[in-house]
Design a protein around this motif. Structure first.
Motif, PDB file in Angstrom:
ATOM      1  N   PRO A  67      29.317 -36.940  -9.443  1.00 21.01           N
ATOM      2  CA  PRO A  67      28.679 -36.444  -8.135  1.00 21.01           C
ATOM      3  C   PRO A  67      27.858 -35.123  -8.605  1.00 21.01           C
ATOM      4  O   PRO A  67      28.665 -34.136  -9.367  1.00 21.01           O
ATOM      5  N   ASP A 186      39.208 -31.143   3.273  1.00 23.17           N
ATOM      6  CA  ASP A 186      39.163 -32.268   2.771  1.00 23.17           C
ATOM      7  C   ASP A 186      40.287 -32.779   1.777  1.00 23.17           C
ATOM      8  O   ASP A 186      40.363 -33.856   1.709  1.00 23.17           O
ATOM      9  N   ARG A 247      33.419 -44.959  -6.227  1.00 22.40           N
ATOM     10  CA  ARG A 247      32.026 -44.507  -6.271  1.00 22.40           C
ATOM     11  C   ARG A 247      31.130 -45.632  -6.070  1.00 22.40           C
ATOM     12  O   ARG A 247      29.942 -45.507  -5.922  1.00 22.40           O
ATOM     13  N   THR A 251      31.597 -47.092   1.273  1.00 21.28           N
ATOM     14  CA  THR A 251      32.261 -46.175   2.124  1.00 21.28           C
ATOM     15  C   THR A 251      33.378 -45.239   1.344  1.00 21.28           C
ATOM     16  O   THR A 251      33.337 -44.037   1.354  1.00 21.28           O
ATOM     17  N   LYS A 252      33.823 -45.713   0.276  1.00 23.98           N
ATOM     18  CA  LYS A 252      35.053 -45.059  -0.466  1.00 23.98           C
ATOM     19  C   LYS A 252      34.606 -43.980  -1.339  1.00 23.98           C
ATOM     20  O   LYS A 252      34.984 -43.183  -1.816  1.00 23.98           O
ATOM     21  N   CYS A 253      33.095 -44.128  -1.275  1.00 21.65           N
ATOM     22  CA  CYS A 253      32.447 -43.324  -2.323  1.00 21.65           C
ATOM     23  C   CYS A 253      32.511 -41.752  -1.829  1.00 21.65           C
ATOM     24  O   CYS A 253      32.075 -40.759  -2.312  1.00 21.65           O
ATOM     25  N   ASN A 254      32.638 -41.802  -0.425  1.00 20.90           N
ATOM     26  CA  ASN A 254      32.585 -40.491   0.238  1.00 20.90           C
ATOM     27  C   ASN A 254      34.116 -39.700   0.316  1.00 20.90           C
ATOM     28  O   ASN A 254      34.299 -38.863   0.823  1.00 20.90           O
ATOM     29  N   ARG A 255      35.041 -40.484  -0.255  1.00 18.83           N
ATOM     30  CA  ARG A 255      36.641 -40.003  -0.481  1.00 18.83           C
ATOM     31  C   ARG A 255      36.369 -38.650  -1.130  1.00 18.83           C
ATOM     32  O   ARG A 255      35.452 -38.256  -2.078  1.00 18.83           O
ATOM     33  N   SER A 259      33.775 -38.119  -4.264  1.00 18.30           N
ATOM     34  CA  SER A 259      32.451 -37.248  -4.052  1.00 18.30           C
ATOM     35  C   SER A 259      32.541 -36.042  -4.775  1.00 18.30           C
ATOM     36  O   SER A 259      31.462 -35.181  -4.460  1.00 18.30           O
ATOM     37  N   LYS A 261      34.380 -33.444  -3.560  1.00 12.47           N
ATOM     38  CA  LYS A 261      34.748 -32.491  -2.515  1.00 12.47           C
ATOM     39  C   LYS A 261      35.970 -31.542  -2.815  1.00 12.47           C
ATOM     40  O   LYS A 261      36.051 -30.442  -2.463  1.00 12.47           O
TER      41      LYS A 261
END
Length: 478
Positions: A67, A186, A247, A251-255, A259, A261
């Motif tokens: 990321p 987060d 990644r 959808t799990k790429c936003n974990r 990501s 965060k």
């Protein structure tokens, strides 16, 4: 040198990337080659340069998946529009930095840790001054260790470090400050509190024994807190081991960790603290419960490291982890768990493990095997058959239980137990059907506890069992 020609030099970990390559290689190595990775970490703990080189020798992460900071990306685009040369200078292993630089098309030769020299702080400043000259480059960094580098350059770009930015301003330097860091919400998301609802399974032994005393309720509640902390500890470990697989997932790429965060090091601390909370409460509830919590954590860790990639073994382990929650409920409250109940719930959880994989395959976007799993769409038929075997097995065991001596004592109106087989079968078949159609989320237990129709079916089952036990008559005179 004019501003348009002055090189823009970017730190990598926490600046250009929203992650840390040292931790990335450690967790990737731990997942793929755990023993060599642990030997490297323990053997070179006090030698950062040697540790970084050893981890890269074991495995190299997918740099194209890393990321990138959106704020730094904006600065890069502006620099490229004006023709400024851009380069990377990092304390991470030079091989990774060179590959990262090539991937993003940066013009300046990259600088990184190599030949036993850890390129951090003064060492990085010295290398940059040697190449460009004092005050002949702009530098973007993210921590106090970069103060020496900022002071050796011209303009300072500070990411998520207000204290360093203030120090540089007081020294009269030109500072561009960018947001960075992480948000507690987060990290809270990384703990997956929505998954804690699964620990309601700890109440099953008390319900089955018809023990509704407040003291029992309180002890089980403490057990739920311990298991929730233990689960969160392992969820974080699982996420850190699955960074690349997540990644690649739609959808799990936003974990939070995938990501970027939340920093990986924060996740490691949170996992350790959660684990200590679980073991501390476990010790307070007694040696038996502590042993179950420790076994749960060990088996969960083994699942994350290896077992989840093994076809069929992963489903059996999932069923075992669910069953351990029920055993833990008995240990926490002191209620005896019927062997029939344990034998009954295991095939139920085996069925739900198959439902979990069926759901993942139904929601998959290609026919390739699931990242980090051993299943592809061609396995759907076998999973459906196994779910059917688990369903039939659970119903047969429940029927056999109704003829046991314990059932005769606890359920005077035994024929209602046979009636209860109908909603139990309906619930299991419905769960399998929804999983086959991809109409669940990725955890069947969490789905089941939010599914209104499914909850209605379960309440009908519970009502029939309570009536068979004479509890409705005892409580309400019915």
């Amino acid at each position: 040198m004019s501003e348009t020609r002055r090189p823009l030099i970017l730190d990598v970990d926490g600046t250009f990337l929203r992650t840390d390559l040292l931790f990335e290689t450690f967790w990737l190595g731990l997942g793929r080659a755990p023993l060599p990775t642990l030997r490297a970490a323990l053997g070179h703990f006090r030698d950062p340069a040697a540790l970084k080189a050893a981890l890269v020798d074991i495995t190299q992460p997918r740099l194209d998946l890393m990321p990138v900071s959106p704020e730094i990306d904006g600065i890069i685009k502006t620099a490229r529009e004006t023709g400024r040369p851009i380069g990377l200078a990092s304390a991470s292993d030079r091989r990774l930095i060179a590959a990262l630089s090539d991937h993003h098309g940066f013009e300046e030769p990259p600088l990184g840790t190599a030949d036993g020299r850890n390129l951090k702080g003064p060492q990085k400043a010295e290398a940059l001054v040697e190449r460009y000259g004092e005050g002949e480059f702009d530098y973007a960094g993210n921590e106090a260790a970069d103060l020496t580098v900022w002071r050796s350059g011209k303009e300072a770009i500070v990411v998520g470090d207000p204290a360093s930015a203030e120090v540089l301003r007081e020294e009269g330097r030109v500072v561009t400050e960018l947001d960075g860091g992480w948000a507690p919400r987060d990290l809270w998301k990384a703990l997956r509190p929505h998954q804690w609802v699964k620990n309601i399974l700890l109440f099953l032994p008390a319900i089955a024994a018809h023990d509704f005393a407040f003291s029992t309720f309180f002890l089980v509640l403490l057990g739920i807190v311990a298991f929730s902390a233990a689960a969160s500890s392992i969820y974080i470990v699982n996420d850190l081991l699955d960074l690349e697989a997540d990644r690649l997932h739609p959808t799990k790429c936003n974990r939070p960790f995938a990501s970027g965060k939340v920093p990986i090091r924060i996740g490691m601390v949170a996992s350790a603290v959660s684990g200590l909370i679980a073991l501390g409460i476990g010790a307070a509830l007694g040696g038996g419960f502590l042993g179950i919590v420790a076994l749960y954590m060990l088996l969960s860790l083994s699942y994350s490291l290896k077992l989840k990639r093994m076809r069929w073994v992963d489903i059996a382990v999932l069923a075992t982890l669910y069953t351990l929650r029920v055993v833990a409920g008995a240990a926490a409250s002191g209620v005896d768990a019927s062997i029939f109940m344990l034998v009954f719930i295991f095939p139920v959880f085996l069925t739900l493990g198959c439902v979990k994989r069926l759901t993942e395959l139904a929601l998959a976007t290609s026919d390739e095997r699931l990242p980090g799993r051993g299943y592809g769409r061609t396995d759907r038929g076998d999973l459906l058959n196994m779910a059917g075997i688990g369903t039939v097995g659970a119903l047969v065991i429940f029927l056999l239980y109704s003829f046991s001596a314990q059932a005769q004592v606890l359920y005077p109106t035994r024929w209602l137990l046979w009636v209860a087989l109908i909603p139990i079968a309906a619930w299991l078949i419905r769960m399998v059907k929804l999983g086959w159609e991809g109409r669940q989320d990725y955890d069947p237990i969490v789905f089941a506890l939010r599914d209104r129709m499914g909850l209605g079916i379960l309440l009908i089952t519970l009502s029939l069992m309570f009536y068979a036990a004479g509890l409705w008559a005892e409580w309400f005179g019915l």
